[in-house]
Design a protein around this motif. Structure first.
Motif, PDB file in Angstrom:
ATOM      1  N   VAL A   7       0.829  -1.204   0.000  1.00  0.00           N
ATOM      2  CA  VAL A   7       0.000   0.000   0.000  1.00  0.00           C
ATOM      3  C   VAL A   7       0.865   1.257   0.000  1.00  0.00           C
ATOM      4  O   VAL A   7       0.601   2.225  -0.726  1.00  0.00           O
ATOM      5  CB  VAL A   7      -0.958  -0.006   1.199  1.00  0.00           C
ATOM      6  N   VAL A   8       1.958   1.195   0.842  1.00  0.00           N
ATOM      7  CA  VAL A   8       2.832   2.380   0.886  1.00  0.00           C
ATOM      8  C   VAL A   8       3.510   2.603  -0.453  1.00  0.00           C
ATOM      9  O   VAL A   8       3.601   3.740  -0.963  1.00  0.00           O
ATOM     10  CB  VAL A   8       3.866   2.211   2.010  1.00  0.00           C
ATOM     11  N   LEU A  10       2.368   1.659  -3.338  1.00  0.00           N
ATOM     12  CA  LEU A  10       1.374   2.155  -4.303  1.00  0.00           C
ATOM     13  C   LEU A  10       1.098   3.643  -4.117  1.00  0.00           C
ATOM     14  O   LEU A  10       0.975   4.408  -5.092  1.00  0.00           O
ATOM     15  CB  LEU A  10       0.082   1.337  -4.143  1.00  0.00           C
ATOM     16  N   CYS A  11       1.019   4.059  -2.886  1.00  0.00           N
ATOM     17  CA  CYS A  11       0.778   5.498  -2.615  1.00  0.00           C
ATOM     18  C   CYS A  11       1.930   6.357  -3.107  1.00  0.00           C
ATOM     19  O   CYS A  11       1.728   7.443  -3.685  1.00  0.00           O
ATOM     20  CB  CYS A  11       0.558   5.711  -1.122  1.00  0.00           C
ATOM     21  N   LEU A  12       3.177   5.839  -2.831  1.00  0.00           N
ATOM     22  CA  LEU A  12       4.338   6.612  -3.292  1.00  0.00           C
ATOM     23  C   LEU A  12       4.365   6.720  -4.818  1.00  0.00           C
ATOM     24  O   LEU A  12       4.645   7.792  -5.393  1.00  0.00           O
ATOM     25  CB  LEU A  12       5.622   5.971  -2.786  1.00  0.00           C
ATOM     26  N   THR A  14       1.800   6.512  -6.844  1.00  0.00           N
ATOM     27  CA  THR A  14       0.727   7.401  -7.290  1.00  0.00           C
ATOM     28  C   THR A  14       1.100   8.855  -7.072  1.00  0.00           C
ATOM     29  O   THR A  14       0.853   9.737  -7.926  1.00  0.00           O
ATOM     30  CB  THR A  14      -0.570   7.074  -6.539  1.00  0.00           C
ATOM     31  N   GLY A  15       1.731   9.141  -5.903  1.00  0.00           N
ATOM     32  CA  GLY A  15       2.127  10.517  -5.617  1.00  0.00           C
ATOM     33  C   GLY A  15       3.173  11.028  -6.576  1.00  0.00           C
ATOM     34  O   GLY A  15       3.111  12.168  -7.061  1.00  0.00           O
TER      35      GLY A  15
END
Length: 448
Positions: A7-8, A10-12, A14-15
């Motif tokens: 999840v982390v 994926l967030c990175l 996406t950011g």
């Protein structure tokens, strides 16, 4: 744990992708903005160039118009000066040729000498006709300097007929004076139109046979006012009509020599030029043996200005409205009365009452107690003295200002008259005199 790491990550991802997209969008927006700014600046420079070119074009056009204006004026002035200077020697030639013929009893001339004197007089008369015609043409071609005014053309035609009545009577021609018509107005230069009417009407009288008539009619047709001058004379052929409107043609010049002193050269060419300067037209219709009709077409005054409130600024810039008051006008001339009525109608503020003789005027003055009186000093042989005496015997009327109107230029003052106006009285002069008479206290008016 692995799920949390996923999840982390994926967030990175996406950011980072969002940041990259944002930077890319900003770069594109900046490029578009720079392109827009460049195009806008180019458009501004182009607009400035076009405005500069337009300014230069307008300046060149104005210079050309001014040069043409001055050229026409110099041309007209030159012809007028030359014509004026030629009159003096022509007067001597005509005078001495007449003396030779008239003095034939005291100093007899031979047959050939008498013929020579007659030829000299005829040639001088022809030359004088041409000189006067050139002066008329030059005056017609002079650039217009007067402002167009809203006037009744029939009123001007009436005034143009008055000096011609004696000639018409001598020629045994009936000249019917036109009567002004309410609401029939045109935008013209009054001085130019008066000259046009004088030329056209004089020509109609000159062409009419003894016992004939000349009549003047007018009507509104669309955006024009048409004034028709009609006679029942012998009529004109197509060649004669062409000569009237083309005075510089060879056959027109030759006609001056054939007709001599009876020639009307330059015909109506000057009148047509005068009308063209006012956006008008002059047309002739005739058939031999059935008289002739000349139609003067003038631009009608704006219909919107005749409905509702009058447009005083266009007629008299010096005046907005006349003062309020009651005015008694003692006059018989219908044209003068029509002018006064028109003035009151256009500027309002006044109540106008008209008397056609001194006796009626005195009776109306006692009944109305007017604020001012306009008196035609030519109405009676005593110059209005009896009327004024009757008026001043009433204590209530002793301070009433009286304006006198006279056709005698030598009459500058009259007893019990505040101000004397001389014919022809302009609309401006009449309105200003009424304003002076109605403005001020009664004591001041009486003192004037």
């Amino acid at each position: 744990m692995e799920l949390l790491v996923f999840v982390v990550a994926l967030c990175l991802a996406t950011g980072v992708a969002g940041v990259r997209l944002s930077f890319r969008a900003h770069r594109r927006i900046g490029a578009v903005q720079r392109l827009h700014d460049g195009q806008l600046e180019g458009a501004r420079r182009r607009v400035a160039q076009l405005e500069a070119a337009l300014t230069q074009s307008d300046a060149a056009r104005l210079r050309a118009e001014e040069e043409a204006f001055q050229g026409r004026r110099r041309h007209a002035d030159l012809i007028r000066v030359v014509s004026r200077q030629m009159r003096t020697p022509l007067e001597g030639v005509l005078g001495f040729s007449d003396l030779l013929r008239l003095n034939a009893g005291g100093e007899p001339l031979s047959h050939r000498q008498r013929q020579a004197a007659e030829r000299i007089g005829e040639a001088a008369t022809r030359l004088l006709t041409l000189v006067e015609g050139l002066s008329a043409l030059a005056e017609a071609e002079r650039p217009a300097t007067g402002r167009l005014q809203r006037v009744d053309p029939l009123l001007l035609a009436h005034r143009a007929c008055l000096p011609l009545l004696q000639d018409a009577e001598a020629a045994k021609v009936s000249l019917a004076l036109p009567e002004p018509q309410a609401g029939l107005t045109a935008m013209v230069d009054p001085e130019r139109l008066m000259r046009v009417f004088a030329d056209v009407i004089a020509g109609a009288v000159r062409r009419s046979d003894p016992g004939g008539f000349v009549e003047i009619q007018a009507r509104r047709l669309g955006g024009e006012v048409q004034v028709t001058v009609r006679d029942n004379g012998p009529g004109l052929s197509s060649a004669q009509l062409e000569t009237l409107f083309q005075p510089l043609a060879a056959h027109a010049i030759a006609a001056v020599g054939e007709e001599g002193a009876r020639s009307s050269w330059p015909g109506l060419a000057a009148a047509r030029t005068q009308l063209q300067a006012m956006q008008g037209r002059l047309e002739g219709v005739s058939a031999e043996g059935r008289g002739a009709a000349f139609i003067i077409s003038l631009p009608a005054a704006d219909a919107a200005s005749t409905d509702g409130a009058p447009n005083a600024d266009r007629l008299l810039p010096e005046l907005s409205r006349l003062p309020h008051g009651v005015v008694l006008y003692v006059a018989r001339d219908k044209a003068a009365v029509a002018l006064m009525r028109r003035l009151v109608q256009d500027f309002g503020g006044l109540q106008l009452h008209v008397a056609d003789c001194a006796a009626k005027g005195a009776a109306m003055a006692r009944d109305l107690r007017p604020d001012a009186v306009v008196l035609d000093l030519d109405l009676a042989t005593d110059g209005g003295a009896a009327f004024l005496t009757d008026l001043r015997t009433d204590p209530a009327m002793r301070s009433t200002p009286v304006l006198g109107v006279s056709s005698d230029p030598e009459v500058s003052r009259a007893a019990d008259v505040a101000e004397v106006l001389h014919r022809p009285v302009s609309v401006t002069g009449l309105a200003q005199a009424l304003t002076r008479a109605l403005s001020g206290p009664p004591a001041m008016r009486a003192a004037s």
